[in-house]
Design a protein around this motif. Sequence first.
Motif, PDB file in Angstrom:
ATOM      1  N   PRO A 217       0.821  -1.216   0.000  1.00  0.00           N
ATOM      2  CA  PRO A 217       0.000   0.000   0.000  1.00  0.00           C
ATOM      3  C   PRO A 217       0.856   1.267   0.000  1.00  0.00           C
ATOM      4  O   PRO A 217       1.967   1.289   0.533  1.00  0.00           O
ATOM      5  N   SER A 219       0.498   5.100   1.323  1.00  0.00           N
ATOM      6  CA  SER A 219      -0.302   5.931   2.211  1.00  0.00           C
ATOM      7  C   SER A 219       0.174   7.373   2.108  1.00  0.00           C
ATOM      8  O   SER A 219       1.369   7.657   2.266  1.00  0.00           O
ATOM      9  N   THR A 221      -0.311  11.037   3.713  1.00  0.00           N
ATOM     10  CA  THR A 221      -0.863  11.687   4.901  1.00  0.00           C
ATOM     11  C   THR A 221      -0.407  13.137   4.974  1.00  0.00           C
ATOM     12  O   THR A 221       0.640  13.514   4.451  1.00  0.00           O
ATOM     13  N   GLN A 305     -14.754   7.836  -4.599  1.00  0.00           N
ATOM     14  CA  GLN A 305     -14.463   7.031  -3.416  1.00  0.00           C
ATOM     15  C   GLN A 305     -13.014   7.206  -2.986  1.00  0.00           C
ATOM     16  O   GLN A 305     -12.096   7.136  -3.812  1.00  0.00           O
ATOM     17  N   LEU A 306     -12.823   7.419  -1.685  1.00  0.00           N
ATOM     18  CA  LEU A 306     -11.495   7.575  -1.126  1.00  0.00           C
ATOM     19  C   LEU A 306     -10.701   6.284  -1.317  1.00  0.00           C
ATOM     20  O   LEU A 306     -11.210   5.185  -1.077  1.00  0.00           O
ATOM     21  N   GLY A 307      -9.461   6.431  -1.754  1.00  0.00           N
ATOM     22  CA  GLY A 307      -8.594   5.288  -1.945  1.00  0.00           C
ATOM     23  C   GLY A 307      -8.710   4.665  -3.320  1.00  0.00           C
ATOM     24  O   GLY A 307      -7.836   3.916  -3.740  1.00  0.00           O
ATOM     25  N   CYS A 308      -9.806   4.959  -4.030  1.00  0.00           N
ATOM     26  CA  CYS A 308     -10.005   4.445  -5.395  1.00  0.00           C
ATOM     27  C   CYS A 308      -9.834   5.575  -6.408  1.00  0.00           C
ATOM     28  O   CYS A 308      -8.959   5.544  -7.265  1.00  0.00           O
ATOM     29  N   CYS A 310      -9.608   8.973  -5.451  1.00  0.00           N
ATOM     30  CA  CYS A 310      -8.806  10.042  -4.862  1.00  0.00           C
ATOM     31  C   CYS A 310      -7.980   9.455  -3.719  1.00  0.00           C
ATOM     32  O   CYS A 310      -8.436   8.561  -3.003  1.00  0.00           O
ATOM     33  N   LEU A 311      -6.783   9.989  -3.544  1.00  0.00           N
ATOM     34  CA  LEU A 311      -5.869   9.463  -2.534  1.00  0.00           C
ATOM     35  C   LEU A 311      -5.258  10.627  -1.770  1.00  0.00           C
ATOM     36  O   LEU A 311      -4.754  11.572  -2.377  1.00  0.00           O
ATOM     37  N   ASP A 313      -5.473  13.436   1.728  1.00  0.00           N
ATOM     38  CA  ASP A 313      -6.371  14.170   2.619  1.00  0.00           C
ATOM     39  C   ASP A 313      -7.371  14.903   1.728  1.00  0.00           C
ATOM     40  O   ASP A 313      -7.103  15.980   1.211  1.00  0.00           O
TER      41      ASP A 313
END
Length: 624
Positions: A217, A219, A221, A305-308, A310-311, A313
């Motif tokens: 993954p 991530s 942040t 959808q978040l993570g799909c 858009c990535l 904050d």
Amino acid sequence: MTTLENRTHALAMASEAEVTAVREVLLAAGLLGETVRYTFFAPEEPPKSEVLAGAETDRRFRVVLLDIASGRSWDVVASTTGVVSTRGIEPEREGQPPIIDTEFEMIEEILNGEREWLAALETRGIEPASVRAVPLSAGVYDYPGEAGRRIVRAFGFQQDHAKDHPWAHPIDGLVAYVDLTTRSVDRVIDTGVVPVPETTGNFDDPEVQGEHLDLKPISITQPEGRSFTVEDGHVRWGKWDLRIGFNEREGLTLHQIAFDNRPICYRASVAEMVVPYADPAPVRFWQNYFDCGEYMFARYADSLQLGCDCLGDILYTDAVVADDLGNPRTIRNAICMHEEDYGVLWKHSDMFTGSRETRRQRRLVISFFTPIGNYDYGFYWYLYLDGTIELECKATGIVFTSGTPGEYATEIAPGLGAPFHQHLFSARLDMTVDGPRNAVEEVEAARVPMGEGNPYGNAFRRRVTRLSRESDAQRDANAATARVWHIVNPDKRNALGQEVGYVLHPTGQPTLLADDASSIAGRATFATKALWVTQYDHDQRYPAGDFVNQNPGGAGLPAWVAADRPVDGEDIVVWHTFGLTHFPRPEDWPVMPVDYTGFVLKPAGFFDRNPALDVPPSSQGHCH
């Protein structure tokens, strides 16, 4: 939440309360009935001068109504308290309103009631219940009796089961011409049986996908939160200040874009797009789709959808549109906004002073994605720390298919063709570079012949051509000469005495490849040039005209520029055509990896020096 009592900015997106109130107004005025449908709904923005002057204006909305029983249509402007104007649309002269869901949903029933259509399927051994009909905009051709009538042309695709993607199984050699008002079939064209491809298009089937890669993954942040703020559509980030909007025809719109309190662009949008196909076969020659003007493609925008999609904050914004009956429909998470690292912004390690300085680039991303039929389109506006603006359009989804690979189509799977085509977008850029009076210069590289003053032949210079009138402000791109267009303000100069400006960098890909005498060239004339410049007119919004569906041609830009108005030192709009010429590959099947197109606006003399010197270095925790 916005309510009618809580008035928003004149350029704000529509609210559910406003959509409901407008429907009540139209109902009270007797404009709605059992067979009347909405084909378009959007805020009717006030003229630029009123907005810039801060004038208080009523919120108004434009609604295009269609009586699906009679075919009559009306163009209406209303506020939340009353009807402002209404006029009947003349389809034969002006074109038809967009095609709506109500009409899409009745196509299979119409076709399955037509003897010739059923006979053609029987000849092919195909059960009508397994056929998914795809109704498509008809264009305008010399068929007797079609003028002024509401027509679509429909293909069939075979679907083997509920989860089977029918795009893999085109029923080629067959097309039906359908009258949407009478709900009848005008004609069925059957050029002979073509084997239906048996390949799978089920890209979402785990067996088709295969074993997934072992990817760890990523991530992203921001421990201290976002650097931007949004309040009622008003966005602030670093030195950037702008408003966002949304409507079902253009999708995401940007307004009053400014950097360090200096205006750059009053309004930016993708105002039209056309997808012309290259196959001249009797059942396919008419294929060309204006996804904005004929289908109002942004009404189908995805809920991201978040993570799909858009990535990071993410800040999401909902958008409200009206359904066919005029009721509000909220698209959750329609707009995605986030910051994105973009590598090195500037850097130098100096041999004399020993200084070593690096700053990282960052961009604010404002985007939405919309599926329309087989394709999915993403529109990403990027704002950079150095004052650059970029639009990136992403095309993915499933290529349109045929059962006849050959001279005008790639074989992308056994027996499955994908016709050659283009995706051509028109960006409408209402420029206000440091003020409303702007001009455009075409700037390109010019070789200098070897000779006196250039004895060794190394010289080249800039060739600058000022575009003075609309007649000479219709230009092609030329990558061979690095041609760009500078949008300058003749009233403002930088510290070096140069006109302040922004430069439009085109990608230089082909414009419309269809013959100049073709129907599509007459209807999509905007796509025949990479650049148009017009004098601002509040009513001139869409480059192929207000009503694109079955418009006979000549509307929009070609009609407006016939006035040949001056554009040097005027309030101007820049229209930029850009896009993709797609010769599909086997790698585009069964789902197409994203292809990219777009353009860049960069400051050119707008600042006296690098405007990103004040970007702070990375913190010690991230830079060793």
